[in-house]
Enzyme design. Structure first.
Site, PDB file in Angstrom:
ATOM      1  CB  CYS A  39      -2.275  -4.829   6.608  1.00  0.00           C
ATOM      2  SG  CYS A  39      -1.735  -3.240   7.200  1.00  0.00           S
ATOM      3  CG  HIS A  48      -2.336  -7.020  10.630  1.00  0.00           C
ATOM      4  ND1 HIS A  48      -1.170  -6.708   9.962  1.00  0.00           N
ATOM      5  CD2 HIS A  48      -2.960  -5.830  10.866  1.00  0.00           C
ATOM      6  CE1 HIS A  48      -1.102  -5.407   9.802  1.00  0.00           C
ATOM      7  NE2 HIS A  48      -2.163  -4.840  10.345  1.00  0.00           N
ATOM      8  CD  GLU A  92      -1.367  -0.165   3.653  1.00  0.00           C
ATOM      9  OE1 GLU A  92      -2.090   0.826   3.763  1.00  0.00           O
ATOM     10  OE2 GLU A  92      -1.426  -1.150   4.411  1.00  0.00           O
TER      11      GLU A  92
HETATM   12  P1  HMG Z   1      -3.613   6.458  21.623  1.00  0.00           P
HETATM   13  O1  HMG Z   1      -5.015   6.910  21.632  1.00  0.00           O
HETATM   14  O2  HMG Z   1      -2.559   7.518  21.692  1.00  0.00           O
HETATM   15  O3  HMG Z   1      -3.295   5.451  22.772  1.00  0.00           O
HETATM   16  O4  HMG Z   1      -3.324   5.618  20.291  1.00  0.00           O
HETATM   17  P2  HMG Z   1      -4.222   4.967  23.980  1.00  0.00           P
HETATM   18  O5  HMG Z   1      -4.582   6.104  24.840  1.00  0.00           O
HETATM   19  O6  HMG Z   1      -5.329   4.089  23.444  1.00  0.00           O
HETATM   20  O7  HMG Z   1      -3.159   4.066  24.739  1.00  0.00           O
HETATM   21  C1  HMG Z   1      -2.660   2.904  24.144  1.00  0.00           C
HETATM   22  C2  HMG Z   1      -2.489   1.877  25.237  1.00  0.00           C
HETATM   23  O8  HMG Z   1      -1.458   2.331  26.132  1.00  0.00           O
HETATM   24  C3  HMG Z   1      -3.739   1.699  26.109  1.00  0.00           C
HETATM   25  O9  HMG Z   1      -3.803   0.322  26.443  1.00  0.00           O
HETATM   26  C4  HMG Z   1      -3.427   2.517  27.347  1.00  0.00           C
HETATM   27  O10 HMG Z   1      -4.114   2.084  28.513  1.00  0.00           O
HETATM   28  C5  HMG Z   1      -1.932   2.267  27.467  1.00  0.00           C
HETATM   29  P3  HMG Z   1      -5.213  -0.484  26.309  1.00  0.00           P
HETATM   30  O11 HMG Z   1      -6.131   0.180  27.258  1.00  0.00           O
HETATM   31  O12 HMG Z   1      -5.654  -0.290  24.869  1.00  0.00           O
HETATM   32  O13 HMG Z   1      -4.844  -1.878  26.628  1.00  0.00           O
HETATM   33  N1  HMG Z   1      -1.212   3.298  28.240  1.00  0.00           N
HETATM   34  C6  HMG Z   1      -0.231   3.013  29.097  1.00  0.00           C
HETATM   35  N2  HMG Z   1       0.307   1.843  29.506  1.00  0.00           N
HETATM   36  C7  HMG Z   1       1.323   1.893  30.431  1.00  0.00           C
HETATM   37  N3  HMG Z   1       1.773   3.051  30.962  1.00  0.00           N
HETATM   38  C8  HMG Z   1       1.260   4.238  30.584  1.00  0.00           C
HETATM   39  C9  HMG Z   1       0.209   4.263  29.634  1.00  0.00           C
HETATM   40  N4  HMG Z   1      -0.517   5.234  29.036  1.00  0.00           N
HETATM   41  C10 HMG Z   1      -1.380   4.631  28.195  1.00  0.00           C
HETATM   42  N5  HMG Z   1       1.715   5.374  31.115  1.00  0.00           N
HETATM   43  C11 HMG Z   1      -3.715   3.874  18.704  1.00  0.00           C
HETATM   44  C12 HMG Z   1      -3.350   4.214  20.154  1.00  0.00           C
HETATM   45  C13 HMG Z   1      -3.486   2.398  18.453  1.00  0.00           C
HETATM   46  C14 HMG Z   1      -5.180   4.222  18.459  1.00  0.00           C
HETATM   47  C15 HMG Z   1      -2.798   4.736  17.765  1.00  0.00           C
HETATM   48  O14 HMG Z   1      -1.450   4.370  17.959  1.00  0.00           O
HETATM   49  C16 HMG Z   1      -3.141   4.599  16.290  1.00  0.00           C
HETATM   50  O15 HMG Z   1      -4.040   5.261  15.787  1.00  0.00           O
HETATM   51  N6  HMG Z   1      -2.387   3.718  15.520  1.00  0.00           N
HETATM   52  C17 HMG Z   1      -2.635   3.526  14.093  1.00  0.00           C
HETATM   53  C18 HMG Z   1      -3.843   2.649  13.841  1.00  0.00           C
HETATM   54  C19 HMG Z   1      -3.618   1.200  14.194  1.00  0.00           C
HETATM   55  O16 HMG Z   1      -2.523   0.716  14.320  1.00  0.00           O
HETATM   56  N7  HMG Z   1      -4.733   0.423  14.285  1.00  0.00           N
HETATM   57  C20 HMG Z   1      -4.661  -0.979  14.584  1.00  0.00           C
HETATM   58  C21 HMG Z   1      -5.851  -1.746  14.032  1.00  0.00           C
HETATM   59  S1  HMG Z   1      -6.130  -1.409  12.305  1.00  0.00           S
HETATM   60  C22 HMG Z   1      -4.881  -2.325  11.498  1.00  0.00           C
HETATM   61  O17 HMG Z   1      -4.263  -3.162  12.094  1.00  0.00           O
HETATM   62  C23 HMG Z   1      -4.610  -1.992  10.079  1.00  0.00           C
HETATM   63  C24 HMG Z   1      -3.349  -1.200   9.822  1.00  0.00           C
HETATM   64  O18 HMG Z   1      -2.208  -2.037   9.958  1.00  0.00           O
HETATM   65  C25 HMG Z   1      -3.396  -0.555   8.440  1.00  0.00           C
HETATM   66  C26 HMG Z   1      -3.654  -1.427   7.221  1.00  0.00           C
HETATM   67  O19 HMG Z   1      -4.468  -2.343   7.200  1.00  0.00           O
HETATM   68  O20 HMG Z   1      -3.054  -1.076   6.189  1.00  0.00           O
HETATM   69  C27 HMG Z   1      -3.182  -0.058  10.802  1.00  0.00           C
END
Ligand code: HMG
Length: 392
Positions: free
Chosen positions: A111, A233, A79
């Site tokens: 992906c 994935h 992609e």
């Molecule tokens: P965010 O909103 O900044 O993070 O972005 P958050 O607030 O959700 O925190 C992440 C985790 O860290 C949470 O854990 C928090 O609790 C924890 P969870 O509750 O989810 O288990 N946390 C901490 N842990 C320890 N100590 C701390 C602390 N603070 C927080 N101090 C998000 C996270 C993944 C949304 C962002 O990184 C993002 O948008 N990433 C890109 C999208 C993505 O990867 N999506 C995955 C699914 S889609 C997919 O896989 C397809 C893809 O590969 C693309 C394709 O297909 O081409 C992306």
């Protein structure tokens, strides 16, 4: 007749950024990245590495002259395409010397596309068992600076050779599918960075897993316990842990959480250091599992989940072959990861800003790459590559 993965190679760029370094620059607790997302590092591509150089490096190291001669189908999954018309696989064919009597095409569906390629390759080899197919999955995951997606960047490639009587994994014919029109992650043609509704994307990933699994169970009759372990994935490794916990709940397993997480841990170690490699990421996970696992997986069945935003998901499976350990590339892959040079934050930010001229005017790329292939520049709108060394 068994058909499946005969050889599997991975490659990534020559630079890595520690997520603790990124967290410090962003004023964020590093535990959010290392524990919350489960990531230690992300690979960063310099201007002279791209999807072609990584795919060529991944493939060249695993293919014997006999393999190359029997390849009649090359499917390039990405992609992060470099051209709207020409398939990136043709550059790789030229760089590593693949046959000219060959079908070469590029596939896209976020992906997921490498998994579609794998199934197409399986059908091709079923019809032509004395021929081989090569899947190249290669991507650079790029989000905006200082966005929530930033710590989930990365880059990498996987080369998957598909043949009859494979040395690594015989694929089962059954599969489970799920596709739906959702806007969780996408990249319009005019943008270099993906747009993403991050939390929504994780929810769609998990619900797609349930749907794809249900279809897989209908077609195969298998249960959770019929699989020795699972690979998912890997946009970030914590996502796979959530997926595994979700699948266990969905199938009503009574397995303690620690035991569940230990089941998939070996599949996560490469991605923890590379970051998201989009289309390659499931295959980076499979390489990591086969090469870093502590139990003999010979004769055991793996459950495999591929997800591409947008979305298309597939659950499928395969049986690891008894002599798989002889066909692995563990030490080369580990040394490639260890030899990456660590960037400081400013070096990362500078590389992030680099752009080749957008009007096709002549430009030479500064030399960074230590991989076997590099992009030397652009002349008359043509991308130019060179081979630097025989292999990693
Ligand atoms: P965010 O909103 O900044 O993070 O972005 P958050 O607030 O959700 O925190 C992440 C985790 O860290 C949470 O854990 C928090 O609790 C924890 P969870 O509750 O989810 O288990 N946390 C901490 N842990 C320890 N100590 C701390 C602390 N603070 C927080 N101090 C998000 C996270 C993944 C949304 C962002 O990184 C993002 O948008 N990433 C890109 C999208 C993505 O990867 N999506 C995955 C699914 S889609 C997919 O896989 C397809 C893809 O590969 C693309 C394709 O297909 O081409 C992306």
């Amino acid at each position: 007749m068994n058909i499946g993965i005969d050889a599997l190679g991975i490659a990534t760029s020559c630079y890595a950024l520690d997520l603790a370094t990124l967290a410090e620059a962003r004023g964020i607790d590093p535990l959010k990245y290392t524990q919350g997302l489960g990531q230690q590092q992300m690979s960063v591509a310099p201007p002279d590495e791209d999807i072609v150089t990584m795919a060529a490096s991944a493939a060249d190291a695993i293919l014997s002259p006999e393999d190359k001669a029997s390849i009649e189908l090359v499917l390039f999954a990405t992609e992060s395409g470099i051209d709207q018309s020409k398939a990136a696989g043709i550059w790789v064919q030229h760089l590593i010397g693949l046959p000219k009597r060959c079908r070469i095409i590029e596939l896209k569906q976020a992906c997921y596309s490498a998994t579609c390629a794998l199934q197409m390759a399986r059908y091709f080899v079923t019809a032509h068992p004395n021929k081989k197919a090569l899947i190249l999955a290669s991507d650079i995951a790029r989000y905006g600076l200082n966005t929530p997606g930033e710590p989930t960047q990365g880059c990498g490639a996987a080369a998957v050779l598909v043949s009859a009587n494979p040395r690594l994994i015989a694929l089962d014919p059954e599969y489970g599918l799920y596709a739906d029109h959702v806007m969780d992650f996408w990249r319009p043609n005019y943008r270099d960075e993906a747009l993403v509704d991050g939390h929504y994307s994780t929810r769609v990933y998990l619900s797609s897993l349930g749907h794809a699994w249900d279809h897989y169970v209908e077609s195969s009759g298998r249960t959770f316990a019929d699989h020795a372990t699972f690979c998912y994935h890997l946009p970030f490794t914590r996502m796979a842990e959530k997926a595994h916990e979700r699948l266990a709940r969905h199938t009503k397993q009574q397995i303690p959480s620690e035991e569940l997480l230990a089941q998939i841990e070996p599949s996560l170690s490469y991605a923890r250091r590379i970051g998201n490699s989009y289309s390659a990421s499931l295959y980076v996970g499979i390489a990591s599992l086969l090469e870093n696992g502590t139990i003999d997986l010979g004769g055991k069945r793996l459950g495999l989940f591929s997800y591409g935003s947008g979305c298309v998901a597939e659950f499928f499976s395969g049986v690891v072959q008894p002599t798989y350990q002889q066909a692995l590339h563990s030490s080369r892959h580990n040394s490639m990861l260890n030899l990456r040079q660590k960037l400081n934050y400013h070096e990362y930010a500078e590389l992030y800003q680099f752009q080749l001229p957008q009007d096709g005017s002549e430009a030479a790329t500064p030399q960074h790459a230590t991989s076997p292939f590099r992009l030397t520049g652009v002349k008359n709108h043509v991308r130019l590559y060179e081979r630097l060394s025989e292999s990693y």
